[in-house]
Design an enzyme around this catalytic site. Structure first.
Site, PDB file in Angstrom:
ATOM      1  N   THR A   1       0.816  -1.178  -0.050  1.00 37.02           N
ATOM      2  CA  THR A   1       0.005   0.063   0.013  1.00 37.02           C
ATOM      3  C   THR A   1       0.821   1.193   0.002  1.00 37.02           C
ATOM      4  OG1 THR A   1      -1.915  -1.260   1.249  1.00 37.02           O
ATOM      5  CG2 THR A   1      -1.681   1.356   1.295  1.00 37.02           C
TER       6      THR A   1
ATOM      7  N   SER B   1      -6.762   2.853  -6.619  1.00 39.05           N
ATOM      8  CA  SER B   1      -7.530   2.840  -5.216  1.00 39.05           C
ATOM      9  C   SER B   1      -7.067   3.993  -4.716  1.00 39.05           C
ATOM     10  CB  SER B   1      -7.091   1.724  -4.257  1.00 39.05           C
ATOM     11  OG  SER B   1      -7.416   1.983  -3.115  1.00 39.05           O
TER      12      SER B   1
ATOM     13  N   HIS C   1      -7.959   4.371  -1.430  1.00 35.22           N
ATOM     14  CA  HIS C   1      -8.356   3.998   0.051  1.00 35.22           C
ATOM     15  C   HIS C   1      -9.820   4.037   0.342  1.00 35.22           C
ATOM     16  CE1 HIS C   1      -5.317   2.689   2.842  1.00 35.22           C
ATOM     17  NE2 HIS C   1      -6.159   2.579   3.570  1.00 35.22           N
TER      18      HIS C   1
ATOM     19  N   ASP D   1     -10.221  -0.854  -7.042  1.00 40.88           N
ATOM     20  CA  ASP D   1     -10.654  -0.906  -5.619  1.00 40.88           C
ATOM     21  C   ASP D   1     -11.496   0.232  -5.378  1.00 40.88           C
ATOM     22  OD1 ASP D   1     -10.848  -1.619  -2.737  1.00 40.88           O
ATOM     23  OD2 ASP D   1      -9.250  -0.163  -2.351  1.00 40.88           O
TER      24      ASP D   1
END
Length: 387
Positions: A159, A272, A274, A305
């Site tokens: 990440t 993504s 988050h 995501d």
């Protein structure tokens, strides 16, 4: 599993069951985003822009949702994302999630922030991926890499979008700071949900040193918070050299970052933001997806995501270039309501919806979804929905 959970016909219905079961601060812990939650709303609203092309005269009597993602065979192009703090939703937490993924043949990414040691999870699931937060302590990271590799992990997900914690105002208003303290307001909310509170008190948040090895996810999250680290290009190059298996970079929103990740040997990137929990007012992941796909240019697999709530959303992401999608909040709703069975129900709902949407768009296999099936139109007026 309760009859209501078993009959839940959509993620939205499971979400409502979770909302009724959980104390408000805990539900908001799952549901909330950063600051004004603009990014959080954009993630799901972007899917309303998708235009799916119906097709006739196509033999779709038999349809195939199976695919392979970075060498991992999946019955459906779904992976259960690392989310953290699942223990506050159900005492089995990641064990239930991993078992559900194995039972339904979808992917599971085990997070660094977890209420169960990775050794326990590795025993209850098949192929699994591991999510890593880098730190300045290379020795600690190397030991962690050796640990998960020895357990059979062959896909590492790093990440890269958490150089600092996002401003999650719902949690602050509820007093859910780190470390967590039981304030009078939080205790009052817990009293309104006696069944959930009883489960919590039966061991939902055991402390370190318990014979079963379980740990408080808040303790782990606190450690991560204290060691948040801005990942640099040099760090990525070092990690590629230190990890001998497949490497995925999660948190890519800019095409240049996608190209950079590939130059340094990434096998996959995850578009993504988050889940809207870091930078508010960022683009939706679906909006960012085509640019990253173009920059990567087939040199790595691209996943998405954020914002997926329907099987049609899965098909939309595939049509815009994603190999598969990760989901977080949807399966957490199921976990909160009915543990492993609830997670499995959410997977079934999304897969069934995907299969139905494939039939209606004349697609017999997820490998055949493409630009002819999906286009992204202009924003829909009044489409700011909850993520």
């Amino acid at each position: 599993m309760s009859r209501r959970a078993a009959r839940a016909g959509s993620v939205a219905e499971m979400r409502e069951l979770a909302r009724r079961r959980l104390p408000r601060p805990v539900f908001d812990l799952v549901e909330g985003g950063a600051e004004d939650e603009v990014t959080l709303q954009r993630n799901s609203a972007a899917f309303l822009r998708a235009r799916l092309q119906p097709r006739a005269f196509v033999d779709v009597a038999e349809r195939d949702t199976a695919t392979t993602v970075l060498g991992t065979p999946l019955r459906s192009p779904l992976l259960l994302a690392p989310t953290g703090a699942a223990r506050v939703l159900h005492r089995d937490a990641e064990l239930a999630v991993a078992r559900a993924a194995a039972a339904r043949g979808v992917g599971y990414v085990h997070g660094t922030v977890s209420g169960h040691p990775v050794e326990q999870v590795a025993r209850v699931t098949g192929s699994w991926w591991y999510q890593l937060f880098l730190s300045a302590d290379r020795g600690r990271v190397t030991a962690e890499l050796d640990r998960v590799a020895a357990l059979g992990c062959r896909v590492l997900v790093v990440t890269v979008d958490v150089p600092t914690f996002g401003n999650r105002e719902r949690d602050r208003r509820h007093g859910l700071t780190l470390p967590v303290r039981l304030s009078p307001g939080l205790a009052l909310h817990c009293a309104t949900r006696p069944r959930w509170t009883a489960e919590l008190l039966r061991g939902n948040l055991p402390q370190r040193g318990r014979p079963d090895g379980r740990v408080s996810p808040f303790a782990t999250q606190g450690q991560i918070l204290r060691s948040l680290y801005p990942v640099t290009e040099g760090d990525l190059a070092w990690l590629r050299g230190a990890w001998p298996h497949r490497l995925v970079v999660k948190g890519v929103m800019d095409p240049e970052d996608g190209a950079l990740a590939v130059r340094h040997g990434a096998d996959g990137v995850v578009v993504s933001n988050h889940g809207g929990r870091q930078l508010d007012r960022a683009p939706a992941t679906l909006e960012a997806l085509p640019g990253v796909v173009e920059a990567v240019a087939g040199r790595a697999e691209v996943l998405l995501d954020g914002g997926v709530r329907r099987g049609a959303d899965v098909l939309t992401a595939l049509g815009l270039g994603a190999r598969a999608v990760l989901v977080g909040r949807p399966y957490l709703y199921g976990l909160a309501v009915a543990g492993q069975a609830g997670v499995e129900r959410v997977i079934d709902v999304l897969t069934t919806e995907l299969d139905r949407t494939m039939a209606l768009t004349g697609v017999a296999s997820v490998r055949d979804v493409g630009a002819r099936t999906v286009t992204l139109g202009p924003p829909v007026a009044g489409s700011a929905g909850a993520s």
